[in-house]
Structure formats: structure tokens, C-alpha cells
Design a protein around this motif. Structure first.
Motif, mmCIF file in Angstrom:
data_model
loop_
_atom_site.group_PDB
_atom_site.id
_atom_site.type_symbol
_atom_site.label_atom_id
_atom_site.label_comp_id
_atom_site.label_asym_id
_atom_site.label_seq_id
_atom_site.Cartn_x
_atom_site.Cartn_y
_atom_site.Cartn_z
ATOM 1 N N PHE A 1 -34.846 29.569 -13.175
ATOM 2 C CA PHE A 1 -35.610 30.700 -13.696
ATOM 3 C C PHE A 1 -36.994 30.278 -14.155
ATOM 4 N N THR A 2 -37.943 31.162 -13.978
ATOM 5 C CA THR A 2 -39.312 30.916 -14.407
ATOM 6 C C THR A 2 -39.383 30.798 -15.926
ATOM 7 N N ASP A 3 -38.647 31.664 -16.624
ATOM 8 C CA ASP A 3 -38.636 31.677 -18.091
ATOM 9 C C ASP A 3 -37.185 31.723 -18.576
ATOM 10 N N PRO A 4 -36.504 30.574 -18.619
ATOM 11 C CA PRO A 4 -35.087 30.549 -19.002
ATOM 12 C C PRO A 4 -34.815 31.152 -20.384
ATOM 13 N N ASP A 5 -35.738 30.994 -21.328
ATOM 14 C CA ASP A 5 -35.529 31.558 -22.664
ATOM 15 C C ASP A 5 -35.500 33.088 -22.613
ATOM 16 N N TRP B 1 -23.777 30.146 -14.634
ATOM 17 C CA TRP B 1 -25.029 30.307 -13.894
ATOM 18 C C TRP B 1 -24.860 29.700 -12.513
ATOM 19 N N ALA B 2 -25.468 30.309 -11.508
ATOM 20 C CA ALA B 2 -25.362 29.795 -10.147
ATOM 21 C C ALA B 2 -26.674 30.003 -9.406
ATOM 22 N N GLU B 3 -26.938 29.124 -8.458
ATOM 23 C CA GLU B 3 -28.137 29.266 -7.641
ATOM 24 C C GLU B 3 -28.012 30.479 -6.725
ATOM 25 N N SER C 1 -26.710 34.788 -11.163
ATOM 26 C CA SER C 1 -27.621 33.997 -10.338
ATOM 27 C C SER C 1 -29.068 34.443 -10.548
ATOM 28 N N GLY C 2 -29.246 35.710 -10.900
ATOM 29 C CA GLY C 2 -30.597 36.208 -11.111
ATOM 30 C C GLY C 2 -31.365 36.467 -9.831
#
Length: 183
Positions: A30-34, A73-75, A106-107
Motif C-alpha cells: 500500500f502507498t499509505d499503510p497507516d 493481508w494478501a498481494e 488485498s486492496g
């Protein structure tokens, strides 16, 4: 069991607060995990007290081992095409007990695909948490979080129908048979 019979299953009230393991998302996904972590946490907590005071309720725990609901979480998503997915614990369901294997996030819809917007991620996790709480089916109204698909760009919150459905589920005895229920 007749083909048009549904068995209502949900977490027992005695299990509240549900223990959720929500680890930080991998930075490389992710670009911004937080921000992703905050979005997912907000989607989980949005279901708090919907069915009744304290039902459901949540507490975040440090390890997956102590959790009722594990976030992973997964790719790439299970089966592809999903930003998030929540499979049921089939062994428990066969015993007419409720449980989920995990909430997989996964997002993105495919490997190397575009990262989901915060709005879409929130909506999808909100929907999958509905499943994790026992809402097995889908709504017929596109305005509901529990509709079969999410419209990108629409600002989803729990609708009155989403709230009423969860409230009715949790006011029903676990294992109640409903004949002629729509699926």
C-alpha cells in the motif's frame, strides 16, 4: 433440509466483545499503510452496537491465535476480483456454529492492479464485516452496504436496512430455521 430453508447463525452474545486481530498491512502492498489500517479499523468498528447495545462489539488483540476474526493481508485476493473476502469456517457451519476463517484484504482486484481508493476499501471491508457477523446473503437494494456489489465513488455507510437486518438476525435464536427465506 428443504432447498428453501435457511439456518440463522451468528456470534453468540456471550462472545462479545469479538476479538479482532488487525495487524499492520505490509508496507510494500500500500502507498499509505497507516491510512489503510485506519480505514479498515473504522469499517470494522462501524458495526459496533448496531444490533443492540454491545452487540456487536469489538476489541483488537495482539495475536491471531486469540482472535475470533483474523484480518489477513494478501498481494492478490482469493479467487481474484475481490478487494476483500470473508470465507466462513465450514467445519463450524456443519456443526451449526458460526465462525469465519479470516477477513482477507488485498486492496486491489488483481496482482499488479490499481490500489483501491480509501472509499472503496472502506465500503468493501464494511460489506465483508457484515458477512463476518453472520449476514450470509445480499440485499436487493444498491443503497445498502450488503448489496451484492459496491459502486465505486458512492459514499457507503450502514443503511437503515443493513442495521435492521443485523438487529433481526441477532434477536433470533442461533440455529433458527426459516423456511421460504430468500437467498
Amino acid at each position: 433440509m428443504p432447498f428453501n430453508e435457511t439456518i440463522l447463525l451468528h456470534w453468540p452474545k456471550s462472545a462479545m466483545p469479538l476479538r479482532v486481530h488487525l495487524p499492520a498491512p505490509p508496507a510494500e502492498l500500500f502507498t499509505d499503510p497507516d491510512a489503510v489500517l485506519a480505514t479498515v479499523e473504522a469499517a470494522i468498528l462501524a458495526w459496533s452496537n448496531v444490533a443492540a447495545p454491545g452487540i456487536p462489539s469489538f476489541v483488537f488483540v495482539e495475536t491471531a491465535r486469540e482472535a475470533d476474526i483474523r484480518v489477513a493481508w494478501a498481494e492478490v485476493p482469493d479467487g481474484g476480483g475481490y478487494v476483500a473476502y470473508c470465507p466462513y469456517d465450514q467445519a463450524k457451519l456443519r456443526m451449526r456454529r458460526f465462525g469465519v476463517d479470516y477477513l482477507l484484504i488485498s486492496g486491489r482486484k488483481s496482482k499488479g492492479g490499481a490500489e483501491a481508493s480509501p472509499q472503496l476499501l472502506h465500503a468493501v471491508v464494511l460489506h465483508e464485516m457484515g458477512h463476518a457477523l453472520g449476514l450470509g446473503g445480499h440485499s436487493t437494494s444498491a443503497a445498502d452496504v450488503m448489496y451484492k456489489s459496491i459502486t465505486p465513488g458512492f459514499d457507503y455507510t450502514l443503511s437503515a436496512s443493513d442495521r435492521l437486518t443485523l438487529s433481526k438476525l441477532y434477536s433470533s435464536p442461533i440455529g433458527k430455521r426459516v423456511v421460504g427465506a430468500k437467498r
